[in-house]
Design an enzyme around this catalytic site. Structure first.
Site, PDB file in Angstrom:
ATOM      1  N   GLU A 181      -1.719  -5.375  -3.956  1.00 43.71           N
ATOM      2  CA  GLU A 181      -0.785  -4.644  -3.100  1.00 43.71           C
ATOM      3  C   GLU A 181       0.320  -5.556  -2.564  1.00 43.71           C
ATOM      4  OE1 GLU A 181      -3.598  -1.054  -1.340  1.00 43.71           O
ATOM      5  OE2 GLU A 181      -3.488  -2.949  -0.232  1.00 43.71           O
ATOM      6  N   ASP A 198       0.835  -1.202   0.000  1.00 41.50           N
ATOM      7  CA  ASP A 198       0.000   0.000   0.000  1.00 41.50           C
ATOM      8  C   ASP A 198       0.871   1.254   0.000  1.00 41.50           C
ATOM      9  OD1 ASP A 198      -2.629   1.481   0.532  1.00 41.50           O
ATOM     10  OD2 ASP A 198      -1.479   2.014   2.322  1.00 41.50           O
TER      11      ASP A 198
END
Length: 229
Positions: free
Chosen positions: A119, A47
């Site tokens: 991610e 992220d």
């Protein structure tokens, strides 16, 4: 096709395969099989890596955009729906390791899991191969021109816009009705939803989940209403 073959098609040669196995392991699988590692730590790092690199891309791409505009663009690109859309295009759901219950509830096609997979794989590439291979991955996925345009389109909440419009016109309540769902490739389901207003079908939308189909139906309805205003 295993994960090594998957990345070879992108000209990415992975080194530490175990890192990618971890990136593709959901905690439900880890719990059921008494494995310590699952993708949540990598998803956390991914992220941050994604936020930074998307920010750099937008900063250099849109030189006249102000801070607020850049923030909106970034939010649209890295939001869950956008990442899940890209993950579906990549068929990442075919590679995830899920527990039995999560698999039976079609976890391989859930937005939150698919977004997490993207991610976690982003983090794995960064840790395993560095910035050069990371840039290849991003350029062929989230920053690929067609994906970029599709993701930026998520900045529009068509359902909310349509709801506001009909409130101004004092029309009846909106109804979103599921009219069809069919299995397509790789165990995916394509949903078709009608947007009904004043007992008439104003919009038809398709999507790989109900939320996406509803947004597309609202978008279709908006285009028709605005055409005749």
């Amino acid at each position: 096709m295993d994960i090594e073959e998957f990345f070879k098609k992108m000209n990415i040669i992975i080194k530490n395969k175990e890192l990618y196995v971890e990136a593709l392991t959901h905690n439900s699988y880890s719990n059921e099989n008494k494995k310590e590692r699952h993708y949540q730590r990598l998803e956390f790092l991914g992220d941050a890596v994604l936020q930074l690199n998307v920010s750099l891309y937008l900063f250099n791409k849109f030189k006249k955009a102000n801070e607020g505009e850049l923030s909106k663009y970034r939010s649209s690109l890295v939001k869950r729906e956008s990442l899940a859309m890209i993950a579906r295009k990549l068929n990442l759901g075919d590679y995830v390791r899920l527990g039995i219950g999560e698999h039976d509830s079609r976890g391989f096609d859930k937005d939150n899991i698919l977004a997490d997979l993207y991610e976690s794989l982003t983090a794995a590439i960064y840790l395993d191969l560095g910035l050069e291979s990371l840039q290849i991955w991003l350029n062929k996925t989230i920053l690929e021109p067609n994906n970029l345009l599709a993701c930026l389109d998520f900045k529009s909440d068509f359902k909310s816009e349509l709801q506001e419009l009909i409130q101004i016109d004092k029309r009846s309540d909106l109804v979103y009705k599921l009219v069809n769902q069919e299995k397509i490739d790789n165990n995916k389901i394509l949903f078709t939803i009608n947007c009904i207003l004043d007992n008439m079908v104003y919009g038809i939308g398709k999507g790989l989940n109900k939320k996406q189909a509803e947004q597309n139906a609202a978008k279709d309805a908006l285009s028709k209403i605005k055409l005749f205003k």
